[in-house]
Design an enzyme around this catalytic site. Structure first.
Site, PDB file in Angstrom:
ATOM      1  N   HIS A  47      -8.427  -0.872   0.591  1.00  0.00           N
ATOM      2  CA  HIS A  47      -7.474  -1.967   0.396  1.00  0.00           C
ATOM      3  C   HIS A  47      -8.294  -3.240   0.174  1.00  0.00           C
ATOM      4  CE1 HIS A  47      -4.183   0.268   2.748  1.00  0.00           C
ATOM      5  NE2 HIS A  47      -5.284   0.955   3.014  1.00  0.00           N
TER       6      HIS A  47
ATOM      7  N   LYS B 169     -12.182  -3.263   8.701  1.00  0.00           N
ATOM      8  CA  LYS B 169     -12.180  -4.124   7.517  1.00  0.00           C
ATOM      9  C   LYS B 169     -13.305  -5.144   7.562  1.00  0.00           C
ATOM     10  CE  LYS B 169      -8.707  -7.149   9.649  1.00  0.00           C
ATOM     11  NZ  LYS B 169      -7.493  -7.965   9.424  1.00  0.00           N
TER      12      LYS B 169
ATOM     13  N   CYS C  71       0.790  -1.231   0.000  1.00  0.00           N
ATOM     14  CA  CYS C  71       0.000   0.000   0.000  1.00  0.00           C
ATOM     15  C   CYS C  71       0.828   1.290   0.000  1.00  0.00           C
ATOM     16  CB  CYS C  71      -1.012  -0.003   1.140  1.00  0.00           C
ATOM     17  SG  CYS C  71      -0.475  -0.719   2.685  1.00  0.00           S
TER      18      CYS C  71
ATOM     19  N   HIS D 137      -5.573  -1.312  -4.538  1.00  0.00           N
ATOM     20  CA  HIS D 137      -5.958  -0.156  -3.738  1.00  0.00           C
ATOM     21  C   HIS D 137      -6.779   0.772  -4.605  1.00  0.00           C
ATOM     22  CE1 HIS D 137      -2.463  -1.834  -1.614  1.00  0.00           C
ATOM     23  NE2 HIS D 137      -3.182  -1.509  -0.561  1.00  0.00           N
TER      24      HIS D 137
END
Length: 425
Positions: free
Chosen positions: A294, A248, A113, A164
């Site tokens: 992500h 997440k 990332c 991403h």
């Protein structure tokens, strides 16, 4: 640790599913003490398996508007200090690499990332350009303790199917839901039809474990909860399982042994765009901060390959298996005819080869069965005279005598069924 104990018990019940044993037998991968623990070496057959998975996901991603990128295997230490990975994952890094003259410090890449943030930052963007979706099969390195290493499921070098997405706040919910649907499509295509979903949020009692403002965390957590509700997904909530930069959504698939494996993950991140000073020009030419998503449907190629091997007992679906067919001439007398069929099949991109060893046909068939090659094409006098092929299917035996065109068509029909459920043996 409890999860690993459960996995080992399951494999003791059926040791023939152990991906380490099957992978070695099928010549997919090996480990070498000279290379180092936890660093797999991919053999030709295993490399074909990997590439097939990559090509499958690349094709899916292209249709979804992703662009492929490539980043280095190392990065300056300052990059990971800025991203926060150095302070949060310091013990999991390999020690810094020092350059011989200027004494700069570099790290083996632990995450993709920060590199993707720099790719975004290399250009100016308008709100009209967003979302930008950068995808990469990026190899990363983390120092797992030697006692924790286990085949391909716990390694020190693995390749993430990473991407991403940089989008506006207004686009966030729709983009997040698109990724959810992509993850479900991948699971169906690979034959994982039983899975659970987990929302991973911060531990409210350990706020210091996370970076970023309270406002950004609240926005990110609300977005995940809303997406799950609108997609009508049943999901549990786990506090304390969020990444240090954002909440997440994790996906756990159940394999044929009843074990649960975390594969897909989607994360919302307001913090790295701030740390890397990322922006785009809004409708009134003002500077606006993008939101970052992500995502990795596989998690890692190594891990999903290990799971698929054990899930199918090494009997991979036809579209993924390294060798889809083998041509077995009864004697050297039929090699010319075998080459004719070989060339025709290669024209259709069927992965096929001729077994021209000086062995009896029963031995060749037995070896092909042990190597789990799906189709065996037996050629003798009757087949050559009538321009036919005798087909055997792994695990089923003889399935008939076909004309060349019908035999090839039969294989192609099965090859193209990517969303067909994998047969569990």
């Amino acid at each position: 640790m409890d999860k690993e104990k459960n996995e080992s018990v399951s494999l003791k019940e059926d040791p023939n599913r152990d991906h380490r044993k099957i992978g070695k037998k099928l010549k997919f991968f090996v480990f070498s003490n000279r290379v180092g623990a936890g660093l797999p070496l991919w053999l030709p057959r295993g490399t074909v398996f990997r590439k097939n998975l990559e090509e499958f996901l690349i094709d899916v991603q292209k249709k979804s508007g992703y662009e492929m990128v490539v980043t280095p295997h190392i990065g300056h230490k300052k990059l990971y200090v800025r991203s926060g990975h150095w302070s949060k994952f310091g013990e999991d890094h390999f020690k810094p690499i020092h350059t011989p003259h200027k004494k700069e410090e570099f790290l083996l890449k632990p995450m993709n990332c920060p590199h993707h943030c720099e790719i975004y930052r290399s250009q100016e963007w308008s709100y009209r350009d967003l979302p930008k979706r950068f995808a990469e099969f990026g190899t990363v390195y983390r120092y797992e303790q030697s006692g924790e290493l286990h085949g391909l499921t716990r390694v020190r070098c693995f390749t993430q199917d990473d991407a991403h997405i940089f989008c506006t706040s207004d686009q966030l919910l729709e983009e997040f839901k698109k990724v959810i649907n992509l993850v479900f499509y991948v699971f169906r295509s690979l034959g994982f039809l039983t899975y659970t979903v987990r929302i991973s949020l911060r531990d409210p009692k350990k706020i210091d474990n996370y970076i970023g403002s309270e406002i950004n965390w609240e926005k990110a957590e609300k977005a995940i909860l809303k997406a799950v509700k609108e997609e009508k997904i049943e999901a549990s909530i786990n506090y304390g399982e969020a990444a240090f930069y954002g909440p997440k959504l994790d996906f756990l698939v159940q394999d044929s042994l009843g074990r649960n494996w975390q594969l897909g993950t989607i994360q919302i991140d307001y913090n790295l765009p701030e740390r890397f000073d990322l922006y785009y020009k809004g409708k009134n030419n003002e500077k606006c901060r993008p939101v970052m998503i992500h995502r990795a449907p596989f998690g890692s190629l190594e891990r999903i390959i290990a799971i698929m091997i054990e899930h199918t007992k090494g009997n991979l679906p036809l579209w993924l298996v390294p060798n889809q067919a083998v041509i077995l001439p009864i004697s050297d007398k039929y090699i010319v005819y075998a080459k004719k069929i070989l060339n025709l099949m290669l024209n259709y991109n069927i992965r096929v080869f001729i077994d021209n060893r000086n062995e009896k046909i029963n031995k060749k068939i037995r070896d092909s069965e042990e190597n789990k090659i799906p189709y065996m094409i037996i050629l003798g006098d009757k087949e050559e005279k009538n321009e036919m092929m005798s087909l055997r299917r792994h695990g089923l035996g003889h399935i008939g005598i076909f004309s060349i065109s019908n035999g090839i068509e039969s294989i192609l029909n099965e090859t193209n069924l990517k969303t067909k459920t994998i047969k569990l043996l």
